[in-house]
Scaffold this motif. Sequence first.
Motif, PDB file in Angstrom:
ATOM      1  N   LEU A  41      70.199  70.283  54.957  1.00 19.75           N
ATOM      2  CA  LEU A  41      68.779  70.060  54.692  1.00 19.75           C
ATOM      3  C   LEU A  41      67.985  71.356  54.675  1.00 19.75           C
ATOM      4  N   VAL A  42      68.374  72.300  55.527  1.00 18.97           N
ATOM      5  CA  VAL A  42      67.689  73.603  55.601  1.00 18.97           C
ATOM      6  C   VAL A  42      68.754  74.693  55.529  1.00 18.97           C
ATOM      7  N   LYS A  43      68.816  75.357  54.414  1.00 24.81           N
ATOM      8  CA  LYS A  43      69.845  76.368  54.199  1.00 24.81           C
ATOM      9  C   LYS A  43      69.696  77.521  55.183  1.00 24.81           C
ATOM     10  N   GLY A  44      70.806  77.920  55.788  1.00 26.85           N
ATOM     11  CA  GLY A  44      70.791  79.017  56.737  1.00 26.85           C
ATOM     12  C   GLY A  44      70.231  78.636  58.095  1.00 26.85           C
ATOM     13  N   ASN A  45      70.027  77.349  58.310  1.00 25.07           N
ATOM     14  CA  ASN A  45      69.421  76.868  59.549  1.00 25.07           C
ATOM     15  C   ASN A  45      70.300  77.147  60.768  1.00 25.07           C
ATOM     16  N   LYS A  46      69.650  77.466  61.891  1.00 16.16           N
ATOM     17  CA  LYS A  46      70.359  77.730  63.139  1.00 16.16           C
ATOM     18  C   LYS A  46      69.898  76.815  64.274  1.00 16.16           C
ATOM     19  N   ILE A  47      69.007  75.874  63.968  1.00 18.33           N
ATOM     20  CA  ILE A  47      68.447  75.022  65.019  1.00 18.33           C
ATOM     21  C   ILE A  47      68.781  73.551  64.764  1.00 18.33           C
ATOM     22  N   TYR A  48      69.410  72.932  65.747  1.00 21.03           N
ATOM     23  CA  TYR A  48      69.664  71.498  65.684  1.00 21.03           C
ATOM     24  C   TYR A  48      68.374  70.784  66.089  1.00 21.03           C
ATOM     25  N   SER A  49      67.836  69.974  65.187  1.00 19.88           N
ATOM     26  CA  SER A  49      66.602  69.249  65.482  1.00 19.88           C
ATOM     27  C   SER A  49      66.543  67.982  64.651  1.00 19.88           C
ATOM     28  N   GLU A  50      65.567  67.132  64.946  1.00 24.48           N
ATOM     29  CA  GLU A  50      65.419  65.881  64.207  1.00 24.48           C
ATOM     30  C   GLU A  50      65.028  66.104  62.749  1.00 24.48           C
ATOM     31  N   ASP A  51      64.506  67.287  62.424  1.00 25.05           N
ATOM     32  CA  ASP A  51      64.084  67.583  61.051  1.00 25.05           C
ATOM     33  C   ASP A  51      65.140  68.324  60.244  1.00 25.05           C
ATOM     34  N   THR A  52      66.158  68.844  60.923  1.00 24.47           N
ATOM     35  CA  THR A  52      67.151  69.658  60.220  1.00 24.47           C
ATOM     36  C   THR A  52      68.547  69.042  60.200  1.00 24.47           C
ATOM     37  N   CYS A  53      68.767  68.009  60.991  1.00 27.51           N
ATOM     38  CA  CYS A  53      70.109  67.429  61.100  1.00 27.51           C
ATOM     39  C   CYS A  53      70.258  66.144  60.272  1.00 27.51           C
ATOM     40  N   CYS A  54      71.491  65.835  59.944  1.00 27.10           N
ATOM     41  CA  CYS A  54      71.800  64.617  59.197  1.00 27.10           C
ATOM     42  C   CYS A  54      73.268  64.281  59.427  1.00 27.10           C
ATOM     43  N   PHE A  55      73.686  63.113  58.936  1.00 23.94           N
ATOM     44  CA  PHE A  55      75.085  62.695  59.041  1.00 23.94           C
ATOM     45  C   PHE A  55      75.708  62.625  57.655  1.00 23.94           C
ATOM     46  N   VAL A  56      76.865  63.266  57.523  1.00 22.38           N
ATOM     47  CA  VAL A  56      77.559  63.319  56.230  1.00 22.38           C
ATOM     48  C   VAL A  56      79.054  63.143  56.439  1.00 22.38           C
ATOM     49  N   PRO A  57      79.771  62.708  55.404  1.00 25.95           N
ATOM     50  CA  PRO A  57      81.233  62.599  55.527  1.00 25.95           C
ATOM     51  C   PRO A  57      81.859  63.975  55.680  1.00 25.95           C
ATOM     52  N   TRP A 106      79.210  60.119  47.079  1.00 18.21           N
ATOM     53  CA  TRP A 106      78.741  59.537  48.340  1.00 18.21           C
ATOM     54  C   TRP A 106      77.277  59.120  48.299  1.00 18.21           C
ATOM     55  N   LYS A 107      76.667  59.127  47.156  1.00 19.64           N
ATOM     56  CA  LYS A 107      75.230  58.875  47.031  1.00 19.64           C
ATOM     57  C   LYS A 107      74.777  57.625  47.772  1.00 19.64           C
ATOM     58  N   ALA A 108      75.505  56.542  47.638  1.00 19.53           N
ATOM     59  CA  ALA A 108      75.109  55.269  48.250  1.00 19.53           C
ATOM     60  C   ALA A 108      75.129  55.310  49.776  1.00 19.53           C
ATOM     61  N   SER A 109      75.843  56.273  50.347  1.00 26.20           N
ATOM     62  CA  SER A 109      75.983  56.341  51.807  1.00 26.20           C
ATOM     63  C   SER A 109      75.162  57.467  52.431  1.00 26.20           C
ATOM     64  N   LEU A 110      74.453  58.219  51.599  1.00 29.14           N
ATOM     65  CA  LEU A 110      73.733  59.392  52.094  1.00 29.14           C
ATOM     66  C   LEU A 110      72.234  59.151  52.225  1.00 29.14           C
ATOM     67  N   ASP A 111      71.640  59.852  53.168  1.00 28.71           N
ATOM     68  CA  ASP A 111      70.189  59.938  53.251  1.00 28.71           C
ATOM     69  C   ASP A 111      69.717  60.564  51.934  1.00 28.71           C
ATOM     70  N   ALA A 112      68.627  60.060  51.381  1.00 31.75           N
ATOM     71  CA  ALA A 112      68.117  60.584  50.105  1.00 31.75           C
ATOM     72  C   ALA A 112      67.850  62.085  50.183  1.00 31.75           C
ATOM     73  N   ARG A 113      67.426  62.558  51.346  1.00 34.18           N
ATOM     74  CA  ARG A 113      67.164  63.995  51.513  1.00 34.18           C
ATOM     75  C   ARG A 113      68.448  64.803  51.363  1.00 34.18           C
ATOM     76  N   VAL A 114      69.542  64.253  51.877  1.00 34.98           N
ATOM     77  CA  VAL A 114      70.832  64.942  51.785  1.00 34.98           C
ATOM     78  C   VAL A 114      71.289  64.987  50.332  1.00 34.98           C
ATOM     79  N   TYR A 115      71.198  63.863  49.650  1.00 36.06           N
ATOM     80  CA  TYR A 115      71.601  63.801  48.243  1.00 36.06           C
ATOM     81  C   TYR A 115      70.827  64.824  47.417  1.00 36.06           C
ATOM     82  N   ASN A 116      69.525  64.866  47.590  1.00 37.45           N
ATOM     83  CA  ASN A 116      68.698  65.801  46.821  1.00 37.45           C
ATOM     84  C   ASN A 116      69.036  67.246  47.129  1.00 37.45           C
ATOM     85  N   SER A 117      69.313  67.543  48.399  1.00 40.39           N
ATOM     86  CA  SER A 117      69.672  68.907  48.783  1.00 40.39           C
ATOM     87  C   SER A 117      70.985  69.344  48.145  1.00 40.39           C
TER      88      SER A 117
END
Length: 260
Positions: free
Chosen positions: A152-168, A239-250
Amino acid sequence: MKLKEKCVNLIENGVIFENNSGCQFKVVDYVKGVGVIVQFLGTGYKTTAQLGNVLRGSVRDRLKPSVCGVGVVGIEVTRIDGKQTKEYELWNSMLTRCYNIKIKQNIQTYKHCEVSENFKYFTNFKEWCNNQVGFNSKDDKGNSFQLDKDILVKGNKIYSEDTCCFVPCEINNLFTKSNSVRGTYTIGVSRHEQTGKFHARVNISGEMTHLGLFETEIEAFTVYKQVKEAYIKHLAEKWKASLDARVYNSLIEYNVEITD
């Protein structure tokens, strides 16, 4: 002296106790049939306890950071039938990656990683997990989706509710850096010892695919970039059907750069 009278004396005299972990607390109230209510001075946490446990110092401050020196479990259940809950396992692993000194020294990708203040509280992390797309999903091999902080955030170093997601797993592995493969050259490029040319290769489905030899490093990188971005888009669609829309777009918009 009756129990209530003892408690009243403790409250009126402001007696300070210390538990077995060195945390100070005091008795603030008496509850008939239950015992006493104590409050810890450092965190403000209140809990009920038997007076005997108070005197023995066996009262626990559940708001004291107890995981890697920063994580607060609170009153949450962390085990069911002797097994760690999925949320706790993820949370503990996340904190370990960021705050275990040995891991940070041995694995450079975690060197500057941190966890947000909100995520340091297990209650917050658990609630966040249970509201995320993909948290209870499994991939085509039966493996649970993985916690990711880089998509979601390229080069990110912080685990947070705005930067994390679940992916296969196969998407998560797309962004796992391997300096042993990369060496001193641009991402996706290495020097071919026999010819002296630049060798481009990319990891596709867990296997290293050779893309050819090139006269210049930038030529090799350009081919790598084209293939890598096409593969990222392929997995995004898969994996589009199983992903958060934000993840798919990223993933669809992801741009591979020399500095990756």
